[in-house]
Design a protein around this motif. Structure first.
Motif, mmCIF file in Angstrom:
data_model
loop_
_atom_site.group_PDB
_atom_site.id
_atom_site.type_symbol
_atom_site.label_atom_id
_atom_site.label_comp_id
_atom_site.label_asym_id
_atom_site.label_seq_id
_atom_site.Cartn_x
_atom_site.Cartn_y
_atom_site.Cartn_z
ATOM 1 N N LYS A 175 0.791 -1.240 0.000
ATOM 2 C CA LYS A 175 0.000 0.000 0.000
ATOM 3 C C LYS A 175 0.823 1.289 0.000
ATOM 4 N N LEU A 176 2.131 1.176 0.108
ATOM 5 C CA LEU A 176 2.938 2.388 0.268
ATOM 6 C C LEU A 176 2.739 3.378 -0.885
ATOM 7 N N GLU A 177 2.602 2.861 -2.101
ATOM 8 C CA GLU A 177 2.449 3.786 -3.243
ATOM 9 C C GLU A 177 1.192 4.645 -3.105
ATOM 10 N N LEU A 178 0.146 4.100 -2.480
ATOM 11 C CA LEU A 178 -1.078 4.884 -2.293
ATOM 12 C C LEU A 178 -0.851 5.993 -1.270
ATOM 13 N N TRP A 179 -0.046 5.714 -0.247
ATOM 14 C CA TRP A 179 0.268 6.723 0.763
ATOM 15 C C TRP A 179 1.148 7.834 0.174
ATOM 16 N N ARG A 180 1.858 7.488 -0.904
ATOM 17 C CA ARG A 180 2.784 8.468 -1.500
ATOM 18 C C ARG A 180 2.262 9.005 -2.826
ATOM 19 N N SER A 181 1.021 8.693 -3.140
ATOM 20 C CA SER A 181 0.459 9.057 -4.446
ATOM 21 C C SER A 181 0.518 10.563 -4.680
ATOM 22 N N SER A 182 0.968 10.950 -5.876
ATOM 23 C CA SER A 182 1.039 12.380 -6.198
ATOM 24 C C SER A 182 -0.358 12.951 -6.443
ATOM 25 N N LYS A 183 -1.341 12.070 -6.632
ATOM 26 C CA LYS A 183 -2.711 12.539 -6.878
ATOM 27 C C LYS A 183 -3.339 13.125 -5.622
ATOM 28 N N GLY A 184 -2.860 12.694 -4.434
ATOM 29 C CA GLY A 184 -3.547 13.109 -3.209
ATOM 30 C C GLY A 184 -4.948 12.535 -3.237
#
Length: 405
Positions: free
Chosen positions: A92-101
């Motif tokens: 899930k880390l990519e979702l926590w760091r998503s540039s989309k917010g």
């Protein structure tokens, strides 16, 4: 032993189902702080189980600290290694760091699924009934629950939730240094950590949150026929290990006393009033209650009064405000669990954990007056359908007594 055994089992059963229903009903609109976003995103107020949308209108997931509690890691001084993506929430880390917010906290869950906190609660209940503990307020019960909890969160692929709130991240941030796994090692680790945090002059206020209640619910439910003192002790001693904050034990005591009384047949309405007086919220709740009574039951006007009350008392996660909101709703819906569960979802804010606590109270109370959670709801609750029957099946005839009679 207090109360008829089959009635105790039914109260525990309905409390579990209602806890799951309230959490799942709220999940797609969890932490919607502008309640108009609820009706905008879902074409009206929530009236059944739904999947979350990909986008969350007020998400601050990408600001959350992936290495511990609270917001981004710089806020906690020295940089610690991430726990999100490595120790817990493995993919899930990519979702926590998503540039989309604006990523939804529960992206990946489907209609009828439960959030991580409720999965932890259900697993705690299953661990306690399987362990056959004579008294769930004793240390060996806490040790077994902690061991299962660590295994569950650190094993990839055990759940699909995207978010783990601060108490999980804080626990695993400290845990990853020595990584204890056996029940006794974990209990020793958690007690030492708790003692250190409870004596700190700067407590972590992210731990003073209503999310402290889901995992203690099984300890109260499985002490249903034990003394109030035993039920409260079981809950408080466990919560000190997950939420070591000096204010939390008192709030957990207030809630535990209310739920224990309701499991034994006491009035939800009276218990809620008693709790609201202890929380210094009774007078303000009365004024909202009088306002709500001017409008027809189930009307949008009455819902708007409840939404205002929750907004005023505490919409966010901090325990005192959220608990005050929860007891206000418990009193208003003391005879109508399903309506209370829907109203809670439509009040937004921290409605999942508030809802779990509310659901357990309303479910337990409803079981005494024939106001049950609808079968069609139970059929739609994916996680609960898998776990609750197991828990009930494995409850011994004495379970719910806290001590073997």
């Amino acid at each position: 032993m207090k109360g008829d055994m089959s009635q105790v089992r039914q109260s525990v059963s309905e409390a579990l189902w209602a806890m799951c229903a309230a959490d799942s009903m709220s999940m797609p609109v969890h932490w919607y702080y502008d309640i108009q976003d609820i009706s905008r995103d879902f074409g009206g107020w929530i009236s059944g189980f739904s999947a979350p949308r990909d986008r969350h209108p007020s998400s601050i997931l990408t600001l959350s600290n992936t290495a511990g509690s609270g917001r981004t890691a710089w806020a906690c001084g020295a940089r610690r290694p991430d726990v999100v993506g490595t120790v817990i929430l493995h993919d899930k880390l990519e979702l926590w760091r998503s540039s989309k917010g604006s990523v939804h906290y529960h992206q990946g869950l489907r209609a009828g699924d439960n959030t991580l906190n409720i999965l932890c609660s259900l697993r705690a209940a299953r661990t306690l009934v399987r362990g056959g503990f004579a008294d769930v307020s004793k240390p060996d019960a806490r040790a077994a629950v902690l061991s299962d909890y660590v295994r569950f969160l650190t094993t990839p692929g055990t759940h699909n939730d995207t978010y783990a709130e601060s108490f999980h991240r804080s626990f695993f941030s400290d845990w990853q240094e020595t990584r204890p796994t056996s029940p006794q090692q974990l209990l020793t680790f958690a007690m030492k950590r708790s003692k250190h945090k409870l004596s700190s002059s700067l407590p972590d206020n992210q731990l003073d949150a209503i999310g402290c209640l889901p995992m203690v619910l099984p300890f109260i439910l499985l002490s249903a026929s034990a003394s109030e003192e035993q039920a409260v002790s079981a809950a408080v001693e466990f919560v000190k290990l997950t939420h070591p904050h000096p204010r939390v034990p008192e709030y957990v005591s207030i809630y535990s006393q209310a739920l224990h009384a309701v499991l034994g047949g006491a009035s939800v309405r009276q218990q809620a009033e008693h709790a609201l007086r202890r929380l210094d919220a009774w007078e303000i709740c009365q004024s909202y209650s009088h306002k709500a009574a001017r409008f027809p039951v189930s009307s949008e006007e009455r819902l708007k009064v409840h939404q205002s009350a929750v907004n005023h008392l505490g919409l966010a996660c901090y325990t005192k405000g959220a608990l005050s909101s929860m007891f206000y709703l418990a009193r208003e819906f003391h005879e109508r669990p399903t309506a209370g569960i829907l109203a809670n979802a439509n009040c937004g804010g921290e409605n999942c954990n508030r809802g779990a606590a509310l659901g357990a109270l309303l479910g337990a109370g409803g079981s005494h007056i024939g106001a049950f959670i609808p079968q069609e709801w139970k059929d739609e609750l994916r996680d609960a359908r898998e776990l609750v029957p197991d828990i009930l099946k494995e409850m011994s005839p004495e379970e719910g007594t806290g001590t073997v009679a």
